[in-house]
Design an enzyme around this catalytic site. Sequence first.
Site, PDB file in Angstrom:
ATOM      1  N   SER A 168      17.199  16.259  61.868  1.00 30.18           N
ATOM      2  CA  SER A 168      16.846  17.664  62.058  1.00 30.18           C
ATOM      3  C   SER A 168      15.344  17.836  62.219  1.00 30.18           C
ATOM      4  O   SER A 168      14.881  18.584  63.093  1.00 30.18           O
ATOM      5  CB  SER A 168      17.346  18.492  60.865  1.00 30.18           C
ATOM      6  OG  SER A 168      18.741  18.393  60.742  1.00 30.18           O
ATOM      7  N   TYR A 169      14.584  17.134  61.376  1.00 30.50           N
ATOM      8  CA  TYR A 169      13.125  17.250  61.432  1.00 30.50           C
ATOM      9  C   TYR A 169      12.593  16.760  62.772  1.00 30.50           C
ATOM     10  O   TYR A 169      11.825  17.443  63.454  1.00 30.50           O
ATOM     11  CB  TYR A 169      12.508  16.446  60.278  1.00 30.50           C
ATOM     12  CG  TYR A 169      10.995  16.476  60.253  1.00 30.50           C
ATOM     13  CD1 TYR A 169      10.326  17.540  59.665  1.00 30.50           C
ATOM     14  CD2 TYR A 169      10.245  15.445  60.806  1.00 30.50           C
ATOM     15  CE1 TYR A 169       8.945  17.576  59.632  1.00 30.50           C
ATOM     16  CE2 TYR A 169       8.866  15.472  60.785  1.00 30.50           C
ATOM     17  CZ  TYR A 169       8.216  16.542  60.192  1.00 30.50           C
ATOM     18  OH  TYR A 169       6.847  16.577  60.180  1.00 30.50           O
ATOM     19  N   ASN A 170      13.022  15.572  63.185  1.00 34.29           N
ATOM     20  CA  ASN A 170      12.523  15.001  64.439  1.00 34.29           C
ATOM     21  C   ASN A 170      12.977  15.809  65.649  1.00 34.29           C
ATOM     22  O   ASN A 170      12.219  15.987  66.611  1.00 34.29           O
ATOM     23  CB  ASN A 170      12.990  13.552  64.580  1.00 34.29           C
ATOM     24  CG  ASN A 170      12.326  12.634  63.575  1.00 34.29           C
ATOM     25  OD1 ASN A 170      11.328  13.002  62.970  1.00 34.29           O
ATOM     26  ND2 ASN A 170      12.878  11.458  63.377  1.00 34.29           N
ATOM     27  N   SER A 172      13.633  19.025  65.761  1.00 33.61           N
ATOM     28  CA  SER A 172      12.886  20.281  65.825  1.00 33.61           C
ATOM     29  C   SER A 172      11.485  20.053  66.371  1.00 33.61           C
ATOM     30  O   SER A 172      10.970  20.852  67.161  1.00 33.61           O
ATOM     31  CB  SER A 172      12.813  20.929  64.439  1.00 33.61           C
ATOM     32  OG  SER A 172      12.078  20.120  63.529  1.00 33.61           O
ATOM     33  N   LYS A 173      10.854  18.927  65.975  1.00 32.53           N
ATOM     34  CA  LYS A 173       9.509  18.643  66.475  1.00 32.53           C
ATOM     35  C   LYS A 173       9.533  18.307  67.961  1.00 32.53           C
ATOM     36  O   LYS A 173       8.649  18.703  68.717  1.00 32.53           O
ATOM     37  CB  LYS A 173       8.893  17.484  65.672  1.00 32.53           C
ATOM     38  CG  LYS A 173       8.607  17.835  64.220  1.00 32.53           C
ATOM     39  CD  LYS A 173       7.592  18.971  64.131  1.00 32.53           C
ATOM     40  CE  LYS A 173       7.333  19.391  62.701  1.00 32.53           C
ATOM     41  NZ  LYS A 173       8.428  20.182  62.136  1.00 32.53           N
TER      42      LYS A 173
END
Length: 321
Positions: A168-170, A172-173
Amino acid sequence: MLFPLLYTLATAAFGGAVLRLLLRQELKVGLEIALALLLLLLFEPLCYKVMPGYLGFCLFSLACLLAYWKLPMSGLLPVQEKAVLITGCDSGFGHALAKYLDELGFTVFAGVLFLNGPGAQDLKRYGSDRLTVLQMDVTNSQQISQSFESVKAQVEDKGSVPFMRNVSYNASKAALSMFFNTLRYELAIWGVKVVIIQPSGFKTGIFGTIDQWNQQHTKIFQQLSPEVRKDYGESYLNLLKEQYTAFQSHVSDTLQPVLKDILTALLANNPRRLYTPGLGAFLIPFLYHNFPTFISDFLIFQLFDLIQNVPDGAKQKGVYQ
């Protein structure tokens, strides 16, 4: 002494990559690969003697990369007993792919947004008995779970529900990076400059305190289904907690490099498109987009310790040996 060492390292890297493919049975062994390796071995002393220095080494390294990319890979796996889940099969690529793979003999699970819509009805009408249409809105957790149960009931290899780490973090970035790049093009006609700041690891509040992370880890573990707990194993999840804790102790606690680049971007007449403050941050986009896949995969696996830290289910299946 420098260039013999460089040539040896390049040869060892190429040989190791080829050996890895052979061990994984991904190469088609035959005369073609034997001739390619022989020519490459003869090319090394030629580059070393005729073009000493960096020119010869760069040429030999390029030859290694070209030879690797041209290696004859083994044929495609048979489609029998292969199952595939496709989302967005109401129309477009998903719909066409579901039909195509069904015709080839795959077991196809086609997820649609509208179960009674024209796309779903078309798949039901013309698909074989191997094609199953599923009601699956990818934003609906309940429908995703129901689809998983349907697939699990029909597929012999039950698989597992993925436990997401940095997805999710990657994602979104990556989405923000593309968003701002597009925004930069569209606002350029107004004289507005859009800049991306992409730092490496810094100690911020993203992970919270150690106590907060321990509480969150306990909460996540309690919410996992018994099936996921079994597939991943408690030791794997505990190692994840330890990795995040160790990461916190290694990142920089001074934010000055980031603040300095932001200031530069604000005041520069012609700011760069991308600023990468922090140790090794400039390597991140280069690693993903410019390195050969086998090199970037190796570095990422080593960096995040993905080989040693393997879920229990993957160990039992012998995915990583």
